[in-house]
Design a protein around this motif. Structure first.
Motif, PDB file in Angstrom:
ATOM      1  N   SER A 351      58.355 -27.489  -3.590  1.00 25.12           N
ATOM      2  CA  SER A 351      57.783 -26.686  -2.494  1.00 25.12           C
ATOM      3  C   SER A 351      56.754 -25.597  -3.841  1.00 25.12           C
ATOM      4  O   SER A 351      56.900 -25.215  -4.340  1.00 25.12           O
ATOM      5  CB  SER A 351      58.270 -26.188  -1.489  1.00 25.12           C
ATOM      6  N   ASP A 352      55.927 -26.024  -3.359  1.00 31.88           N
ATOM      7  CA  ASP A 352      54.947 -24.511  -3.976  1.00 31.88           C
ATOM      8  C   ASP A 352      53.741 -24.107  -2.911  1.00 31.88           C
ATOM      9  O   ASP A 352      53.224 -25.074  -1.802  1.00 31.88           O
ATOM     10  CB  ASP A 352      53.836 -25.661  -4.701  1.00 31.88           C
ATOM     11  N   ILE A 353      53.949 -22.518  -2.699  1.00 29.00           N
ATOM     12  CA  ILE A 353      53.136 -21.962  -1.827  1.00 29.00           C
ATOM     13  C   ILE A 353      51.859 -20.982  -2.192  1.00 29.00           C
ATOM     14  O   ILE A 353      52.847 -19.994  -3.476  1.00 29.00           O
ATOM     15  CB  ILE A 353      54.177 -21.627  -0.096  1.00 29.00           C
ATOM     16  N   LEU A 354      51.084 -21.181  -2.349  1.00 35.06           N
ATOM     17  CA  LEU A 354      50.977 -20.082  -2.647  1.00 35.06           C
ATOM     18  C   LEU A 354      49.279 -19.226  -1.460  1.00 35.06           C
ATOM     19  O   LEU A 354      48.987 -20.038  -0.245  1.00 35.06           O
ATOM     20  CB  LEU A 354      49.084 -20.619  -3.547  1.00 35.06           C
ATOM     21  N   SER A 355      49.732 -18.089  -1.660  1.00 32.86           N
ATOM     22  CA  SER A 355      48.542 -16.727  -0.694  1.00 32.86           C
ATOM     23  C   SER A 355      47.619 -15.730  -1.965  1.00 32.86           C
ATOM     24  O   SER A 355      47.906 -16.022  -2.670  1.00 32.86           O
ATOM     25  CB  SER A 355      49.351 -16.278  -0.119  1.00 32.86           C
ATOM     26  N   THR A 480      47.225  -8.039  12.365  1.00 34.87           N
ATOM     27  CA  THR A 480      46.132  -8.431  12.040  1.00 34.87           C
ATOM     28  C   THR A 480      47.151 -10.037  12.482  1.00 34.87           C
ATOM     29  O   THR A 480      48.111  -9.866  12.329  1.00 34.87           O
ATOM     30  CB  THR A 480      45.928  -8.885  10.810  1.00 34.87           C
ATOM     31  N   ASP A 481      46.190 -10.629  13.152  1.00 36.58           N
ATOM     32  CA  ASP A 481      46.753 -12.143  13.398  1.00 36.58           C
ATOM     33  C   ASP A 481      46.801 -13.064  12.618  1.00 36.58           C
ATOM     34  O   ASP A 481      45.946 -14.105  13.060  1.00 36.58           O
ATOM     35  CB  ASP A 481      46.153 -12.401  15.289  1.00 36.58           C
ATOM     36  N   VAL A 482      47.796 -12.995  11.660  1.00 31.95           N
ATOM     37  CA  VAL A 482      47.317 -13.865  10.471  1.00 31.95           C
ATOM     38  C   VAL A 482      48.725 -13.940  10.063  1.00 31.95           C
ATOM     39  O   VAL A 482      49.977 -13.080  10.235  1.00 31.95           O
ATOM     40  CB  VAL A 482      47.014 -13.510   9.485  1.00 31.95           C
ATOM     41  N   GLU A 483      49.642 -15.664   9.938  1.00 31.77           N
ATOM     42  CA  GLU A 483      50.744 -15.734   9.141  1.00 31.77           C
ATOM     43  C   GLU A 483      51.158 -16.045   8.021  1.00 31.77           C
ATOM     44  O   GLU A 483      49.947 -16.737   7.665  1.00 31.77           O
ATOM     45  CB  GLU A 483      51.910 -16.426   9.871  1.00 31.77           C
ATOM     46  N   GLN A 484      52.181 -16.074   7.133  1.00 27.32           N
ATOM     47  CA  GLN A 484      52.339 -16.163   5.420  1.00 27.32           C
ATOM     48  C   GLN A 484      53.566 -17.091   5.361  1.00 27.32           C
ATOM     49  O   GLN A 484      54.649 -16.025   6.519  1.00 27.32           O
ATOM     50  CB  GLN A 484      52.158 -15.365   4.696  1.00 27.32           C
ATOM     51  N   ALA A 485      53.062 -17.664   4.996  1.00 25.32           N
ATOM     52  CA  ALA A 485      54.184 -17.900   4.298  1.00 25.32           C
ATOM     53  C   ALA A 485      55.148 -17.237   3.325  1.00 25.32           C
ATOM     54  O   ALA A 485      54.984 -17.434   1.879  1.00 25.32           O
ATOM     55  CB  ALA A 485      55.212 -19.667   3.810  1.00 25.32           C
ATOM     56  N   ILE A 486      56.803 -17.158   3.032  1.00 21.55           N
ATOM     57  CA  ILE A 486      57.517 -16.505   2.149  1.00 21.55           C
ATOM     58  C   ILE A 486      58.323 -17.161   1.527  1.00 21.55           C
ATOM     59  O   ILE A 486      57.608 -17.024  -0.157  1.00 21.55           O
ATOM     60  CB  ILE A 486      58.704 -15.001   2.928  1.00 21.55           C
ATOM     61  N   ASP A 487      58.860 -18.519   2.061  1.00 25.60           N
ATOM     62  CA  ASP A 487      59.326 -19.340   1.250  1.00 25.60           C
ATOM     63  C   ASP A 487      59.982 -20.246   2.378  1.00 25.60           C
ATOM     64  O   ASP A 487      58.636 -20.988   3.295  1.00 25.60           O
ATOM     65  CB  ASP A 487      60.430 -18.956   0.580  1.00 25.60           C
ATOM     66  N   THR A 488      60.288 -21.496   1.832  1.00 29.03           N
ATOM     67  CA  THR A 488      60.251 -22.381   2.589  1.00 29.03           C
ATOM     68  C   THR A 488      61.293 -21.924   4.018  1.00 29.03           C
ATOM     69  O   THR A 488      60.959 -22.949   4.864  1.00 29.03           O
ATOM     70  CB  THR A 488      61.103 -23.978   2.295  1.00 29.03           C
TER      71      THR A 488
END
Length: 725
Positions: A351-355, A480-488
């Protein structure tokens, strides 16, 4: 001429030689002499209570041999002794040597803490950060105002105390001060440069602070248990050493124009720059859902630049009146990158998550306060308004645009006075908080009364009770009305429906001080009504972390302090000083779906040995763990040794941090029934870290009297939602 000395209660008897007209002069160190005309005096006369006003005149080479603590209705005024100033270089050194009750001072990392909340620092009424406070030399400090349980004027429930440093007045001339504290084997540094120049009614100053941190042997061990809809995942992360590096720079340019007792105009241009080129973590992951372990790596990178312009004006009016105005504008420009990827042992990506977040926040803060003094009463009233807008672009794996507007208006009135042995202070405030993002709005009003009562049963002791209700507004980052992935598995989500909540604070203090001995006993009860605390729940195959208004949070704290300063031992004057404080915390955290209790004992011991120009300081601190929401924050016990030489304008020293530690760690334990986590960070380089300190101060010309501002506002909340786990 006849004269007499008063007793410990301030009473005195004076006999006039014969009937007639006389002038009585009452004089006391630290106060303006008071004169009373006595006309046609021909019999005994009771003058009652005689009011005296504190003096701002600096007394050179004063040796405090009696009680150096002056008690006021809302504060203590503490006069540093000659010995304390002699073995101190900057403000943090002096505060550390003064051993003020309930105040924990770290003179190495330049920080102040209290068990009851954070500490606000001011210099001559101006709110300053740690670098600005450290730029003040100990020998330039006249006295310290210690304000516990601040009232309606400050409107901050997290504020445990205000430290206001009153400096000596300056004349024509200048000053250059340099202080460096650096570890020769690790990237760790605290470096300061300050220049000041006075000419007639003007003062120019430039201060620069450079703070560096860098480690190569840092790791994080994590044990996690996630309860999802389709089963339970148990995961263990074995940390692998990785590197981190951070640079902070603070540059402040100040101009002050003043005519003492008439007006003050002050301008400050602040520049805060922060650069974290990397803050990386690696781990080997075992899970009950995988037959073989996998690897993970988190890459964090962040830069920020925050300029601000602060304008202040103070005008003295007739009949002991005063008005103050403060206007401050700030821009916070941030760039945050977080990359998380999981891969196999042969580097096959799972997996590869970028913020990526580019954020800008604009804020304007305006404040005005009016003060009026009568014979036995002082009244104050004021208004403060915050106006903020945040524009954040979220890119990478999740793309979103967030534009938020937030405002807060606060008005207050406060009265302070004295009736014989009783002092009182009462205030009322009204806060309106407003938030808007897209079609989501939040408009909330909060009433915030405060009261303080104090009684002096004995000249060396006092009892004080304080109560206040303060509002706490949500941060833009939480709204803020935003969500972000921490990990899988884990997701962090904002909540635009958060509401301002109330905090009820009760505090009872008994203090006794006599000559070189001081002690105090403090009890505090804190109640948060519908506080903003974490909410953790399972959603599909993910664990979601989000702030919500929960039911309540309670904290009970009791603390005892004992200190003895400048004791003579083995015939050596001012050889030894010691400060011991210990406390107990009881936390109760009640959410909609959880209830947690936690008890904690803590202790601090500090001793200082001084002989001529040499001094040895020893500090031990048992970390104060805290519970909030479902998370218990934990730290490591700390010991610090300081050996130094201080002569005239030069100081040299060697500092050893954590000399007896072989397991430095800090972290947290989350007691959630949905996602239980035990996480600890380890930094190998922090163990037995050696720091070398050098400082030198150069002065030229004379000193000139200058007045200073009493208001200051700041904005440091960038308004973005960041993942730091």
């Amino acid at each position: 001429m006849a004269y007499a000395y008063s007793d410990e209660k301030g009473k005195f008897t004076l006999n006039a030689p014969k009937p007639g007209n006389y002038t009585l002069t009452v004089d006391y160190m630290g106060y303006i002499p008071t004169q009373i005309d006595l006309r046609n005096l021909n019999k005994s006369l009771d003058l009652g209570d005689i009011e005296m006003t504190e003096s701002s005149v600096v007394l050179n080479e004063v040796t405090v041999s009696a009680n150096n603590v002056i008690q006021k209705v809302d504060r203590q005024i503490i006069l540093p002794t000659e010995s304390q100033i002699k073995r101190s270089n900057d403000t943090y050194d002096l505060l550390n040597n003064m051993m003020i009750e309930r105040l924990y001072v770290d003179p190495v990392s330049k920080s102040l803490e209290m068990s009851s909340g954070h500490v606000q620092t001011r210099v001559n009424g101006i709110e300053v950060n740690s670098s600005e406070l450290a730029s003040i030399l100990a020998k330039d400090i006249q006295k310290v105002e210690y304000i516990e349980n601040p009232g309606s004027r400050y409107n901050d429930y997290n504020l445990g105390a205000v430290i206001n440093i009153i400096t000596k007045q300056r004349e024509d001339g200048g000053q250059i001060a340099i202080q460096t504290s650096n570890a020769p084997l690790v990237l760790w540094g605290e470096n300061f440069l300050t220049t000041r120049y006075n000419n007639k009614k003007s003062e120019w100053s430039l201060s620069y602070n450079n703070r560096n941190r860098g480690y190569t042997k840092r790791r994080r061990d994590v044990v996690e248990t996630f309860h999802l809809a389709d089963g339970t995942i148990e995961r263990y992360q074995e940390g692998i050493n990785d590197k981190s590096k951070n640079f902070d720079n603070h540059i402040n340019l100040t101009y002050n124009l003043s005519d003492p007792d008439k007006y003050t105009f002050n301008v400050v241009f602040r520049n805060d720059l922060s650069n974290t080129p990397y803050n990386n973590r690696r781990a080997k992951l075992w899970s009950n859902t995988n037959d073989v372990p996998i690897f993970s790596r988190t890459r964090l990178k962040e830069t920020s630049y925050s300029p601000s312009l602060d304008l202040y004006y103070q005008q003295a009016l007739p009949n002991k009146q005063n008005i103050q105005f403060n206007l401050m504008g700030t821009i916070i420009d941030t760039h945050n990158e977080r990359g998380y990827n999981e891969y196999t042992e042969n580097h096959t990506t799972i997996s590869d998550i970028l913020s990526v977040i580019d954020g800008k926040k604009y804020s304007v803060i305006g404040e005005g306060i009016y003060d009026k003094e009568f014979e036995h009463v002082k009244i104050s009233s004021g208004i403060k308004h915050f106006q903020m807008r945040a524009e954040n672009m979220y890119k990478g794996s999740i793309k979103a645009q967030s534009n938020m507007n937030q405002a807060e208006t606060y008005i207050f009135s406060e009265v302070q006075g004295r009736i014989k042995l009783f002092n009182y202070s009462g205030g009322i405030g009204l806060t309106r908080s407003y938030f808007k993002e897209s079609d989501k709005k939040n408009d909330y009003y909060t009433f915030s009364p405060s009261i303080q009562l104090s009684y002096r049963p004995h000249p060396s002791s006092f009892i004080r009770y304080a109560f206040n209700i303060q509002p706490s507004i949500p941060t833009l980052g939480s709204l803020t009305d935003v969500e972000q992935a921490i990990d899988t598995i884990q997701i962090s989500r904002g909540n635009p429906y958060l509401k301002t909540f109330r905090v009820y604070n009760n505090n009872l203090t008994y203090s006794y001080s006599y000559k070189k001995f001081r002690s105090s006993l403090n009890a505090r009860y804190l109640y948060h009504n519908h506080p903003i605390m974490e909410s953790i729940f399972s959603e599909d195959d993910k664990i979601v972390f989000m702030d919500e208004n929960q039911k309540y949070f309670k904290q009970f704290n009791t603390e005892i302090n004992i200190s003895m300063n400048d004791l003579t031992i083995f015939g050596i004057q001012n050889f030894f000083s010691v400060h011991i404080n210990g406390g107990y915390n009881n936390f109760i955290s009640k959410g909609h779906s959880y209830s947690h209790k936690y008890n904690d004992l803590y202790m601090n011991i500090m001793g200082t040995f001084s002989y001529k120009s040499l001094f040895l300081g020893i500090q031990y601190r048992k970390f104060q763990n805290t519970l909030f929401g479902e998370t218990i924050q934990k730290g490591t016990n700390a010991t610090t040794l300081i050996l130094g030489y201080n002569k005239n304008n030069f100081q040299a020293g060697v500092i050893m941090m954590y000399p007896f530690s072989n397991n430095y760690r800090t972290g947290y334990e989350r007691e959630s029934s949905v996602a239980r986590v035990v996480s600890y960070d380890y930094i190998k380089e922090a163990e037995r870290m050696l720091v070398i300190r050098l400082s030198y101060n150069f002065e030229f010309g004379k000193k000139y009297k200058t007045n200073h501002k009493k208001l200051n506002n700041s904005d440091t909340d960038s308004g973005i939602i960041k993942i730091e786990r």
